[in-house]
Design an enzyme around this catalytic site. Structure first.
Site, PDB file in Angstrom:
ATOM      1  N   GLY A  26       0.699  -1.313  -0.071  1.00 56.45           N
ATOM      2  CA  GLY A  26       0.131  -0.055  -0.180  1.00 56.45           C
ATOM      3  C   GLY A  26       0.716   1.316   0.084  1.00 56.45           C
ATOM      4  O   GLY A  26       0.395   2.365  -0.707  1.00 56.45           O
ATOM      5  N   THR A  27       1.829   1.134   0.659  1.00 59.66           N
ATOM      6  CA  THR A  27       2.702   2.471   0.870  1.00 59.66           C
ATOM      7  C   THR A  27       3.196   2.852  -0.506  1.00 59.66           C
ATOM      8  O   THR A  27       3.286   3.863  -0.980  1.00 59.66           O
ATOM      9  CB  THR A  27       3.812   2.223   1.880  1.00 59.66           C
TER      10      THR A  27
ATOM     11  N   ASN B 128      -8.586   4.237   8.231  1.00 61.73           N
ATOM     12  CA  ASN B 128      -7.721   2.970   8.742  1.00 61.73           C
ATOM     13  C   ASN B 128      -8.010   3.212  10.571  1.00 61.73           C
ATOM     14  O   ASN B 128      -7.922   2.016  11.126  1.00 61.73           O
ATOM     15  CB  ASN B 128      -6.353   2.737   8.550  1.00 61.73           C
TER      16      ASN B 128
ATOM     17  N   GLN C 170      -7.946  -0.063   2.948  1.00 62.41           N
ATOM     18  CA  GLN C 170      -9.092  -0.468   3.989  1.00 62.41           C
ATOM     19  C   GLN C 170     -10.534  -0.731   3.678  1.00 62.41           C
ATOM     20  O   GLN C 170     -11.424  -1.584   4.147  1.00 62.41           O
ATOM     21  CB  GLN C 170      -9.158   0.635   5.073  1.00 62.41           C
TER      22      GLN C 170
ATOM     23  N   SER D 185      -3.540  -3.289  -0.734  1.00 60.02           N
ATOM     24  CA  SER D 185      -2.326  -3.849  -0.103  1.00 60.02           C
ATOM     25  C   SER D 185      -2.856  -5.317  -0.079  1.00 60.02           C
ATOM     26  O   SER D 185      -4.123  -5.667   0.562  1.00 60.02           O
ATOM     27  CB  SER D 185      -2.194  -3.286   1.087  1.00 60.02           C
TER      28      SER D 185
ATOM     29  N   HIS E 144      -1.480  -7.498   2.695  1.00 58.70           N
ATOM     30  CA  HIS E 144      -1.556  -8.249   4.013  1.00 58.70           C
ATOM     31  C   HIS E 144      -3.045  -7.595   4.742  1.00 58.70           C
ATOM     32  O   HIS E 144      -3.266  -7.859   5.938  1.00 58.70           O
ATOM     33  CB  HIS E 144      -0.333  -7.802   4.886  1.00 58.70           C
TER      34      HIS E 144
ATOM     35  N   THR F  29      12.562  -7.161 -10.600  1.00 62.86           N
ATOM     36  CA  THR F  29      11.838  -8.678 -11.026  1.00 62.86           C
ATOM     37  C   THR F  29      10.659  -8.886  -9.899  1.00 62.86           C
ATOM     38  O   THR F  29      10.460  -8.459  -9.029  1.00 62.86           O
ATOM     39  CB  THR F  29      12.701  -9.578 -10.465  1.00 62.86           C
TER      40      THR F  29
ATOM     41  N   CYS G 270       2.502   5.708  19.811  1.00 59.08           N
ATOM     42  CA  CYS G 270       3.201   6.036  20.603  1.00 59.08           C
ATOM     43  C   CYS G 270       4.625   6.116  20.069  1.00 59.08           C
ATOM     44  O   CYS G 270       5.261   5.397  19.276  1.00 59.08           O
ATOM     45  CB  CYS G 270       3.418   4.982  21.788  1.00 59.08           C
TER      46      CYS G 270
HETATM   47  C1  LIG Z   1      -2.046  -0.255   5.937  1.00 55.05           C
HETATM   48  C2  LIG Z   1      -2.276   0.915   5.203  1.00 55.05           C
HETATM   49  C3  LIG Z   1      -1.454   1.549   4.295  1.00 55.05           C
HETATM   50  C4  LIG Z   1       0.010   1.136   3.971  1.00 55.05           C
HETATM   51  O1  LIG Z   1      -0.300  -0.471   3.413  1.00 55.05           O
HETATM   52  P1  LIG Z   1       1.272  -1.361   3.450  1.00 55.05           P
HETATM   53  O2  LIG Z   1       0.799  -2.454   2.561  1.00 55.05           O
HETATM   54  O3  LIG Z   1       1.342  -1.506   4.820  1.00 55.05           O
HETATM   55  O4  LIG Z   1       2.443  -0.562   2.956  1.00 55.05           O
HETATM   56  C5  LIG Z   1      -1.914   2.477   3.379  1.00 55.05           C
HETATM   57  N1  LIG Z   1      -2.981   3.261   3.611  1.00 55.05           N
HETATM   58  C6  LIG Z   1      -3.905   2.645   4.494  1.00 55.05           C
HETATM   59  C7  LIG Z   1      -5.374   3.348   4.457  1.00 55.05           C
HETATM   60  C8  LIG Z   1      -3.439   1.306   5.440  1.00 55.05           C
HETATM   61  O5  LIG Z   1      -4.439   1.028   6.141  1.00 55.05           O
END
Ligand SMILES: *Cc1c(COP(=O)(O)O)cnc(C)c1O
Length: 392
Positions: free
Chosen positions: A72-73, A152, A180, A200, A202, A238, A326
Site C-alpha cells: 500500500g505504501t 484506517n 482499508q 495492499s 496483507h 523482478t 506512541c
Molecule cells: C496499511 C495501510 C497502508 C499501507 O499499506 P502497506 O501495505 O502496509 O504498505 C496505506 N493506507 C492505508 C489506509 C492503510 O491502512
C-alpha cells in the site's frame, strides 16, 4: 491462554488457501517471470492470472491498468509522486485530506519540499471530508486530488463518488487509497470514478510486502524506480511472483465473501460496541456512526490512556491498538482524531478494535467480560477520574 486478535486494520493472518496458492511459486515454479523458458512462462502465468483477478475485481477489463508494487505504501507513493512529477508542467497544486494514512500524507509533505503546494482538507466531527472546502480549494493549478476511501483508524467511509464528480468535472486526476476499503465495502473504479486506486495484500488475508495500483488508461505517471521493463516500466524490478499470486488469491477470496462477510463482521462489531456501552460508563465512539467500515470500532474511554488499556488487554490475551501512536516514548495524539476535533484528553483514551473473519461471538463475549474490570481498575488509579467524578 486464549489469544484473540482484534487488530485487522494493522494486518491480517494469511488465509491458508492463499498460502497454498503461493507455495508452488517458491518451490518448483520459481522462475523469473521475464524468462522465456518453461520456468519463466509458468511464473509469468501466475502473475498474469493474478492480474486478471485484480482487474476484474475492480470492475475493469484492461490488464494494463494494474501495476504490482511492494504494498500500500508504495502504491500510494507511486500514485501521488508519480502523478505530481508527470504533470508538474500543468500545475503545482495537490489536494488531499487531513486524515490520510502516512503513506499519502508524507509523500505530500515531501512534494511540498520540492515546491508543490498542498491543501489538506478539513473533516467534520465524524471524519467525513468537507466537500465545500474541496470545491473552494480547486484552482486551475490543481493537478491531483488524493482522498482515502475509508480511514484506517476510525473506519469512516468517504463520499468518493461525490468527490469524483467535483474533481472530474474539472478534469483533475483523482487517486484513492482503498487499502482499508477492499474486502469490506464494494470497490469498483468506474462506479467510484477514480483514476488511481491503491490496495495492499496483507490487509486482506494476503502476504505482506505486496500491493497493487490501478492506473486508468491514459493517466500519466512518472515512475519512482528506474530499472528494467517490468510492469511496463512503471514499476521495474523482478516481480515478487509468490506475493503477486498470493495477492490474487486474497482478492479472489474477499471478492467471493463480499456478500456475507461484512454483514457478519458488522454484527460482531456492534455486539462488542453494545456490550461495552452497556457495562462501561464514559465512552465515546470515534468515527461515523453508520458510514463506517463494518469491522472497525474506535472507542474512547474517558479519563484513561489508551496505552495502559492496551497493555492490560494484552495481558488477558486480547490484541487491539490505540488511535494514538506512541512515538519515541512520547504520547503523540492521532492526527485523525485531532482533525475530527476530538478533545485531546478523550483522544488519548481511544482504542481501536478491528475485527476479521476468524473472530467469533465467543471471542467478543470474552472481551466484553474482561474489559470492564480493566477499565474500573485503571480509573480507580486515575487522578483525572477522581478529580472529575469524586467517586470510585
Ligand atoms: C496499511 C495501510 C497502508 C499501507 O499499506 P502497506 O501495505 O502496509 O504498505 C496505506 N493506507 C492505508 C489506509 C492503510 O491502512
Amino acid at each position: 491462554m486464549k489469544r484473540i486478535y482484534l487488530d485487522h486494520n494493522a494486518t491480517t493472518p494469511v488465509d491458508p488457501e492463499v498460502l497454498e496458492a503461493m507455495l508452488p511459486f517458491y518451490k518448483e515454479s520459481f522462475g523469473n517471470a521475464s524468462s522465456v523458458h518453461e520456468f519463466g512462462r509458468t511464473a509469468r502465468m501466475g502473475v498474469e492470472d493474478a492480474r486478471e483477478i485484480v482487474y476484474k475485481f475492480l470492475g475493469t477489463h484492461d490488464s494494463q491498468e494494474i501495476v504490482f508494487t511492494s504494498g500500500g505504501t508504495e502504491s500510494d507513493n507511486l500514485a501521488v509522486k508519480g502523478v505530481a512529477h508527470a504533470l508538474k508542467s500543468k500545475g503545482n497544486h495537490i489536494i488531499t485530506s487531513s486524515i490520510e494514512h502516512h503513506a499519502v500524507f508524507n509523500p505530500c509533505k515531501f512534494l511540498e519540499g520540492e515546491g508543490f503546494k498542498v491543501t489538506y482538507l478539513p473533516v467534520d466531527e465524524f471524519g467525513v471530508v468537507d466537500l465545500n472546502a474541496l470545491k473552494d480549494a480547486v484552482t486551475d493549478k490543481t493537478i491531483l486530488v488524493s482522498i482515502m476511501m475509508a480511514n484506517n483508524e476510525v473506519g469512516t467511509i468517504e463520499p468518493i463518488e461525490e468527490i469524483s464528480k467535483i474533481v472530474k468535472s474539472k478534469g483533475i486526476v483523482f487517486h484513492t487509497d482503498a487499502v482499508q476499503g477492499v474486502g469490506k465495502i464494494p470497490v469498483n473504479v468506474d462506479k467510484l470514478g477514480v483514476d488511481l486506486l491503491s490496495l495492499s495484500g496483507h490487509k486482506i488475508y494476503g502476504p505482506k510486502g505486496i500491493g497493487a495500483l490501478y492506473i486508468r488508461r491514459g493517466v500519466k505517471l512518472t515512475p519512482i524506480l528506474q530499472g528494467g521493463h517490468h510492469e511496463r516500466k512503471r514499476r521495474p524490478g523482478t516481480e515478487n511472483v509468490p506475493g503477486i499470486v498470493g495477492l490474487g488469491k486474497a482478492v479472489e477470496l474477499v471478492g467471493k465473501n463480499l456478500k456475507k462477510e461484512p454483514e457478519k463482521l458488522k454484527r460482531l462489531r456492534d455486539r462488542l460496541h453494545y456490550g461495552i456501552e452497556k457495562t462501561i460508563k464514559f465512552t465515546k465512539l470515534n468515527g461515523h456512526p453508520t458510514k463506517r467500515l463494518p469491522n472497525t470500532l474506535n472507542i474512547s474511554f474517558e479519563y484513561l490512556e489508551g496505552e495502559s488499556i492496551l497493555l492490560n488487554l494484552d495481558m488477558e490475551g486480547v490484541a487491539a491498538s490505540t488511535g494514538s501512536a506512541c512515538t519515541s516514548g512520547s504520547l503523540e495524539t492521532s492526527h485523525v482524531l485531532i482533525s475530527m476535533h476530538v478533545d485531546t484528553a478523550i483522544a488519548q483514551g481511544s482504542i481501536r478494535f478491528s475485527l476479521g473473519k476468524e473472530n467469533t461471538e465467543e471471542e467478543i463475549d470474552y472481551v466484553i467480560k474482561v474489559l470492564p474490570p480493566i477499565i474500573e481498575r485503571l480509573r480507580k488509579m486515575s487522578p483525572l477520574y477522581h478529580g472529575k467524578q469524586g467517586v470510585n
